[in-house]
Write a protein that holds these residues in place. Structure first.
Motif, PDB file in Angstrom:
ATOM      1  N   TYR A   1      -7.540  -1.127   4.587  1.00 19.51           N
ATOM      2  CA  TYR A   1      -6.671  -2.036   5.044  1.00 19.51           C
ATOM      3  C   TYR A   1      -5.994  -1.822   6.259  1.00 19.51           C
ATOM      4  CZ  TYR A   1      -6.042  -2.594  -0.047  1.00 19.51           C
ATOM      5  OH  TYR A   1      -6.337  -3.012  -1.560  1.00 19.51           O
ATOM      6  N   ALA A   2      -5.834  -2.692   6.834  1.00 20.73           N
ATOM      7  CA  ALA A   2      -5.109  -2.638   8.169  1.00 20.73           C
ATOM      8  C   ALA A   2      -3.605  -2.012   8.114  1.00 20.73           C
ATOM      9  CB  ALA A   2      -4.676  -4.149   8.819  1.00 20.73           C
ATOM     10  N   ASP A   3      -3.116  -1.299   8.909  1.00 17.88           N
ATOM     11  CA  ASP A   3      -1.856  -0.518   8.848  1.00 17.88           C
ATOM     12  C   ASP A   3      -0.700  -1.564   8.504  1.00 17.88           C
ATOM     13  OD1 ASP A   3      -2.553   1.943  11.637  1.00 17.88           O
ATOM     14  OD2 ASP A   3      -2.994   1.885   9.367  1.00 17.88           O
ATOM     15  N   SER A   4      -0.855  -2.639   9.288  1.00 18.02           N
ATOM     16  CA  SER A   4       0.366  -3.695   9.150  1.00 18.02           C
ATOM     17  C   SER A   4       0.597  -4.281   7.669  1.00 18.02           C
ATOM     18  CB  SER A   4      -0.030  -4.970  10.002  1.00 18.02           C
ATOM     19  OG  SER A   4      -1.003  -5.648   9.686  1.00 18.02           O
ATOM     20  N   VAL A   5      -0.326  -4.030   6.706  1.00 14.81           N
ATOM     21  CA  VAL A   5      -0.356  -4.384   5.587  1.00 14.81           C
ATOM     22  C   VAL A   5      -0.491  -3.275   4.554  1.00 14.81           C
ATOM     23  CG1 VAL A   5      -1.497  -6.515   6.454  1.00 14.81           C
ATOM     24  CG2 VAL A   5      -2.867  -5.118   4.988  1.00 14.81           C
ATOM     25  N   LYS A   6      -0.580  -2.410   4.772  1.00  9.95           N
ATOM     26  CA  LYS A   6      -0.738  -1.187   3.673  1.00  9.95           C
ATOM     27  C   LYS A   6       0.439  -0.953   3.093  1.00  9.95           C
ATOM     28  CE  LYS A   6      -3.853   1.966   5.806  1.00  9.95           C
ATOM     29  NZ  LYS A   6      -4.281   3.172   6.770  1.00  9.95           N
ATOM     30  N   GLY A   7       0.413  -0.963   1.583  1.00 12.21           N
ATOM     31  CA  GLY A   7       1.557  -0.813   0.879  1.00 12.21           C
ATOM     32  C   GLY A   7       1.880  -2.027   0.432  1.00 12.21           C
ATOM     33  N   ARG A   8       1.635  -3.211   0.867  1.00 17.69           N
ATOM     34  CA  ARG A   8       1.957  -4.643   0.485  1.00 17.69           C
ATOM     35  C   ARG A   8       0.677  -5.375  -0.044  1.00 17.69           C
ATOM     36  NH1 ARG A   8       4.195  -8.017   3.979  1.00 17.69           N
ATOM     37  NH2 ARG A   8       3.212  -7.376   5.752  1.00 17.69           N
ATOM     38  N   PHE A   9      -0.363  -5.485   0.561  1.00 20.37           N
ATOM     39  CA  PHE A   9      -1.464  -6.130   0.209  1.00 20.37           C
ATOM     40  C   PHE A   9      -2.479  -5.342  -0.686  1.00 20.37           C
ATOM     41  CE2 PHE A   9      -1.617  -9.271   3.832  1.00 20.37           C
ATOM     42  CZ  PHE A   9      -0.215  -9.583   3.999  1.00 20.37           C
ATOM     43  N   THR A  10      -2.993  -5.977  -1.715  1.00 21.48           N
ATOM     44  CA  THR A  10      -4.051  -5.030  -2.316  1.00 21.48           C
ATOM     45  C   THR A  10      -5.193  -6.300  -2.694  1.00 21.48           C
ATOM     46  OG1 THR A  10      -2.266  -4.260  -3.777  1.00 21.48           O
ATOM     47  CG2 THR A  10      -4.520  -4.107  -4.578  1.00 21.48           C
TER      48      THR A  10
END
Length: 124
Positions: A58-67
């Motif tokens: 994942y890109a850092d900007s979406v880690k933890g929110r996108f799966t």
């Protein structure tokens, strides 16, 4: 491989969406990915998933929110987007890579096939 991202829409900040991408052709051995392109900006890498689904990036900007996930039996790849922010507003594209193994492939040239995008609009 033919791809078509779908499932975009208009959503309030903090909400969720699930994007889907049905694929035709030889799907199960391809690394699959997601990019997005916001208005006036370049297309950027969002996520990728190995052919088995066992490795994701994942890109850092979406880690933890996108799966991202995939179902090889159905020739489908998914992107679950949670805790949406206005900055997530973009056209989202799914993409496929026929070369090499799983990895963080952030350049457009790393990918071999692209589908039509789907628009996600997040209001504040």
């Amino acid at each position: 491989v033919q791809l078509q991202a779908c499932g975009g829409g208009f959503v309030q900040a903090g909400g969720s969406l699930r994007l889907s991408c049905p694929a035709s052709g030889i799907f199960s051995r391809y690394v699959m990915g997601w990019f997005r392109q916001a208005p006036g900006k370049e297309r950027e890498f969002v996520a990728s998933i190995s052919w088995s689904g066992g490795s994701t990036y994942y890109a850092d900007s979406v880690k933890g929110r996108f799966t991202t996930s995939r179902d090889n039996a159905k020739n489908m790849v998914y992107l679950q987007i949670d805790s949406l922010k206005p900055d997530d507003t973009a056209v989202y594209y799914c993409t496929a890579r026929s070369r090499g193994g799983p990895g963080y492939y952030a350049r457009r040239g790393d990918w071999d096939y692209w589908g039509q995008g789907t628009l996600v609009t997040v209001s504040s």
